[in-house]
Scaffold this motif. Structure first.
Motif, PDB file in Angstrom:
ATOM      1  N   ARG A  77     -10.222   5.243   0.570  1.00  0.00           N
ATOM      2  CA  ARG A  77      -9.279   4.380  -0.142  1.00  0.00           C
ATOM      3  C   ARG A  77      -8.103   3.991   0.773  1.00  0.00           C
ATOM      4  O   ARG A  77      -7.658   2.851   0.764  1.00  0.00           O
ATOM      5  CB  ARG A  77      -8.746   5.097  -1.388  1.00  0.00           C
ATOM      6  N   ALA A  78      -7.616   4.931   1.551  1.00  0.00           N
ATOM      7  CA  ALA A  78      -6.487   4.636   2.432  1.00  0.00           C
ATOM      8  C   ALA A  78      -6.870   3.607   3.493  1.00  0.00           C
ATOM      9  O   ALA A  78      -6.116   2.663   3.769  1.00  0.00           O
ATOM     10  CB  ALA A  78      -5.987   5.925   3.090  1.00  0.00           C
ATOM     11  N   ALA A  79      -8.051   3.779   4.084  1.00  0.00           N
ATOM     12  CA  ALA A  79      -8.503   2.827   5.100  1.00  0.00           C
ATOM     13  C   ALA A  79      -8.753   1.455   4.485  1.00  0.00           C
ATOM     14  O   ALA A  79      -8.459   0.412   5.094  1.00  0.00           O
ATOM     15  CB  ALA A  79      -9.768   3.350   5.778  1.00  0.00           C
ATOM     16  N   LEU A  80      -9.288   1.445   3.273  1.00  0.00           N
ATOM     17  CA  LEU A  80      -9.561   0.174   2.590  1.00  0.00           C
ATOM     18  C   LEU A  80      -8.247  -0.547   2.289  1.00  0.00           C
ATOM     19  O   LEU A  80      -8.137  -1.768   2.459  1.00  0.00           O
ATOM     20  CB  LEU A  80     -10.332   0.452   1.309  1.00  0.00           C
ATOM     21  N   ARG A  81      -7.247   0.231   1.853  1.00  0.00           N
ATOM     22  CA  ARG A  81      -5.948  -0.370   1.574  1.00  0.00           C
ATOM     23  C   ARG A  81      -5.340  -0.972   2.837  1.00  0.00           C
ATOM     24  O   ARG A  81      -4.796  -2.080   2.832  1.00  0.00           O
ATOM     25  CB  ARG A  81      -4.999   0.680   0.988  1.00  0.00           C
ATOM     26  N   GLN A  82      -5.437  -0.257   3.953  1.00  0.00           N
ATOM     27  CA  GLN A  82      -4.870  -0.767   5.199  1.00  0.00           C
ATOM     28  C   GLN A  82      -5.588  -2.037   5.641  1.00  0.00           C
ATOM     29  O   GLN A  82      -4.951  -3.009   6.076  1.00  0.00           O
ATOM     30  CB  GLN A  82      -4.962   0.306   6.286  1.00  0.00           C
ATOM     31  N   ALA A  83      -6.914  -2.043   5.542  1.00  0.00           N
ATOM     32  CA  ALA A  83      -7.681  -3.232   5.932  1.00  0.00           C
ATOM     33  C   ALA A  83      -7.319  -4.421   5.052  1.00  0.00           C
ATOM     34  O   ALA A  83      -7.138  -5.548   5.533  1.00  0.00           O
ATOM     35  CB  ALA A  83      -9.175  -2.938   5.854  1.00  0.00           C
ATOM     36  N   ALA A  84      -7.214  -4.182   3.746  1.00  0.00           N
ATOM     37  CA  ALA A  84      -6.900  -5.272   2.816  1.00  0.00           C
ATOM     38  C   ALA A  84      -5.497  -5.806   3.050  1.00  0.00           C
ATOM     39  O   ALA A  84      -5.261  -7.023   2.984  1.00  0.00           O
ATOM     40  CB  ALA A  84      -7.042  -4.778   1.372  1.00  0.00           C
ATOM     41  N   GLU A 120       1.109  -7.279  -5.640  1.00  0.00           N
ATOM     42  CA  GLU A 120      -0.021  -7.668  -6.495  1.00  0.00           C
ATOM     43  C   GLU A 120      -1.312  -7.041  -5.995  1.00  0.00           C
ATOM     44  O   GLU A 120      -2.179  -6.653  -6.797  1.00  0.00           O
ATOM     45  CB  GLU A 120      -0.148  -9.183  -6.537  1.00  0.00           C
ATOM     46  N   LEU A 121      -1.466  -6.935  -4.677  1.00  0.00           N
ATOM     47  CA  LEU A 121      -2.661  -6.292  -4.128  1.00  0.00           C
ATOM     48  C   LEU A 121      -2.786  -4.864  -4.629  1.00  0.00           C
ATOM     49  O   LEU A 121      -3.885  -4.391  -4.946  1.00  0.00           O
ATOM     50  CB  LEU A 121      -2.603  -6.316  -2.595  1.00  0.00           C
ATOM     51  N   ALA A 122      -1.655  -4.170  -4.731  1.00  0.00           N
ATOM     52  CA  ALA A 122      -1.685  -2.785  -5.191  1.00  0.00           C
ATOM     53  C   ALA A 122      -1.903  -2.681  -6.692  1.00  0.00           C
ATOM     54  O   ALA A 122      -2.439  -1.682  -7.177  1.00  0.00           O
ATOM     55  CB  ALA A 122      -0.383  -2.086  -4.806  1.00  0.00           C
ATOM     56  N   ALA A 123      -1.489  -3.721  -7.439  1.00  0.00           N
ATOM     57  CA  ALA A 123      -1.495  -3.615  -8.901  1.00  0.00           C
ATOM     58  C   ALA A 123      -2.681  -4.299  -9.569  1.00  0.00           C
ATOM     59  O   ALA A 123      -3.058  -3.924 -10.672  1.00  0.00           O
ATOM     60  CB  ALA A 123      -0.199  -4.207  -9.456  1.00  0.00           C
ATOM     61  N   THR A 124      -3.272  -5.306  -8.913  1.00  0.00           N
ATOM     62  CA  THR A 124      -4.318  -6.079  -9.584  1.00  0.00           C
ATOM     63  C   THR A 124      -5.581  -5.255  -9.768  1.00  0.00           C
ATOM     64  O   THR A 124      -5.967  -4.480  -8.880  1.00  0.00           O
ATOM     65  CB  THR A 124      -4.647  -7.345  -8.784  1.00  0.00           C
ATOM     66  N   PRO A 125      -6.244  -5.403 -10.905  1.00  0.00           N
ATOM     67  CA  PRO A 125      -7.516  -4.692 -11.083  1.00  0.00           C
ATOM     68  C   PRO A 125      -8.647  -5.300 -10.257  1.00  0.00           C
ATOM     69  O   PRO A 125      -9.691  -4.674 -10.108  1.00  0.00           O
ATOM     70  CB  PRO A 125      -7.797  -4.834 -12.586  1.00  0.00           C
ATOM     71  N   GLU A 126      -8.447  -6.529  -9.722  1.00  0.00           N
ATOM     72  CA  GLU A 126      -9.481  -7.184  -8.911  1.00  0.00           C
ATOM     73  C   GLU A 126      -8.889  -7.651  -7.586  1.00  0.00           C
ATOM     74  O   GLU A 126      -8.556  -8.823  -7.411  1.00  0.00           O
ATOM     75  CB  GLU A 126     -10.091  -8.376  -9.661  1.00  0.00           C
ATOM     76  N   PRO A 127      -8.694  -6.748  -6.620  1.00  0.00           N
ATOM     77  CA  PRO A 127      -8.089  -7.142  -5.338  1.00  0.00           C
ATOM     78  C   PRO A 127      -8.926  -8.150  -4.564  1.00  0.00           C
ATOM     79  O   PRO A 127      -8.372  -8.961  -3.816  1.00  0.00           O
ATOM     80  CB  PRO A 127      -7.955  -5.819  -4.584  1.00  0.00           C
TER      81      PRO A 127
END
Length: 510
Positions: A77-84, A120-127
């Protein structure tokens, strides 16, 4: 780990969630965990792997493998968040920040702050949907993405067929029979022209009327002379690799991200690769003309300036480079003919500039590396600047001007000036300039021109001028790609593909 794709009972494709991700989100921690379900995160990972459709390289973003989701969900999840986060920043602001000499490119990142998008990236249910929205935010992005997908599909299908050029300076003429080139030409056009692809020719070896019509369509789209004759320029356009189009389309997408809006009010836009000038106001094109631009060896620089003054019946103070490279061979050939065209030669004696009769100079002994003379051309019909010079202040000594060589505007390729912009319709541009200049009208201009005396007119309302390099333009449903005349797209593409240090600290400050 089980495949991330599974078939439902109805035959639809559904995401199969790894067991580790099926646990309550809070158990894994991370910013996304509280609001984004495991299926949404898998869709985000898939969307990141499709960044190629946006002209970006997914390998630049450290997208974690799906296997890590099972082995270490928190790390995944952390790596995915950084990539996104990094991908979203590049989709919004562009991956290439600055390039030397590209003053025509200007981003307004302040008008598109990252903080709300990251929240919004952190909060949206559909990033993944958020990335889709960001990717389509720039103007013309949808059309450019479709063209990019089509170009990549052509490469996947084997690329575009090549058409062997004619020998020497010969052209393939309508009606000719050629057992090698005509079938190759038909195969090449069939790859991009549905009418050619669906028509069976009576004689496949003859360059017939239907194929000539297809070539004319191709030439018109490439801004070539649409005469059906296939010469050097048309062969070069036909044989341009699809890979080149992919790189130019990727550049076009990135250039448009967070691009600063054009200046308000009336402005002059000169597109160097398309060799066109437009005067635009409130979204309307007031004037459109072909222009002649600098040849690659003397490229027209990119500029942002203003049209400040007009000079009538201008003399030409020949720059040293033009004098030694362009005029010296002509003086060697016939100095008297150069005199008749209004050229004057000046030297220096006792610190004073003095005029010298060019017929008394041994031009063959003149060293072009140490050119000792100053050359000036008088105003007149033969003057290289024509009757009008438009002054656009800059440090490169670039200006826009008339030319006596009107026939050159009929050529398809018009990159052969020494850097300045030669205008097809100088009088029409002057009419627009006169609208904001008190005390001047066409009658006064005609009198000044007829006098053959040099005169200047300051522009009442200076008009913003941008000389820019945009090889890819969208015209209605069509995406037009022109030759990368000066290699600036290639330089941009190299910057686009250059490795970059992690930017997380930079992103946190925005």
């Amino acid at each position: 780990m089980r495949s991330l794709l599974a078939l439902t009972l109805t035959g639809a494709v559904a995401l199969a969630v790894p067991a580790a991700l099926a646990a309550p989100p809070a158990a894994h921690g991370g910013v996304h965990a509280a609001v984004q379900g495991p299926e949404a995160l898998l869709r985000l990972a898939d969307r990141l792997r499709r960044l190629g459709e946006d002209g970006l390289d997914p390998r630049d973003y450290g997208i974690p493998a799906d296997a890590l989701a099972e082995a270490d969900p928190v790390a995944w999840r952390a790596a995915l968040r950084q990539a996104a986060t990094a991908a979203l920043a590049d989709l919004l602001h562009g991956r290439v920040r600055d390039l030397p000499g590209r003053v025509d490119l200007r981003r307004d990142t302040g008008a598109l702050p990252l903080a709300p998008w990251m929240a919004e990236l952190a909060a949206t249910p559909e990033p993944a949907a958020l990335l889709d929205r960001a990717a389509l935010l720039p103007g013309e992005a949808a059309a450019l993405k479709r063209a990019l997908a089509a170009a990549r599909a052509r490469i996947a299908a084997g690329g575009l067929p090549q058409v062997p050029p004619m020998p020497g300076t010969e052209a393939l003429e309508p009606g000719m029979a050629d057992p090698v080139r005509v079938p190759a030409l038909r195969a090449r056009l069939a790859a991009t022209d549905l009418l050619v692809a669906t028509r069976q020719p009576e004689d496949p070896l003859v360059y017939d009327e239907a194929l000539v019509a297809a070539v004319r369509r191709f030439q018109a789209a490439e801004a070539l002379e649409a005469d059906g004759r296939i010469g050097r320029l048309t062969f070069a356009a036909l044989n341009r690799p699809a890979e080149v189009a992919v790189r130019q389309l990727r550049v076009a997408l990135d250039m448009r991200r967070a691009a600063a809006p054009p200046e308000a009010g009336r402005r002059i836009e000169v597109n160097i690769p398309h060799q066109r000038l437009q005067v635009v106001e409130a979204g309307r094109v007031l004037l459109d003309m072909t222009v002649i631009v600098g040849r690659p060896a003397r490229a027209t620089p990119m500029l942002r300036t203003r049209l400040a003054a007009v000079q009538f019946n201008p003399p030409w103070g020949v720059p040293e480079r033009n004098a030694r490279e362009d005029l010296l061979p002509k003086f060697r050939q016939n100095p008297r003919a150069m005199m008749e065209k209004g050229f004057r030669v000046y030297g220096f004696a006792d610190g004073q500039r003095v005029e010298i009769d060019p017929t008394t100079i041994d031009w063959r002994s003149v060293n072009p590396e140490r050119f000792p003379y100053v050359i000036r051309q008088d105003a007149g019909e033969a003057n290289a600047l024509g009757r009008i010079k438009f002054v656009i202040p800059n440090t490169e000594d670039i200006f826009m001007h008339d030319t006596p060589d009107r026939h050159l505007f009929r050529r398809a390729e018009r990159a052969f000036s020494s850097g300045c912009i030669r205008l097809e319709k100088p009088m029409e541009l002057l009419d627009i300039v006169l609208q904001g200049t008190a005390g001047w009208d066409r009658a006064r201009v005609d009198n000044v021109l007829a006098s053959r005396q040099t005169a200047a007119m300051p522009v009442g309302r200076p008009i913003p001028v941008r000389l820019h390099y945009t090889t890819v333009v969208v015209e209605g449903p069509e995406v037009r790609i022109r030759q990368d005349l000066y290699g600036l797209d290639e330089a941009y593409a190299r910057a686009l593909d250059a490795p970059r240090l992690p930017r997380m600290a930079e992103l946190r400050t925005r």
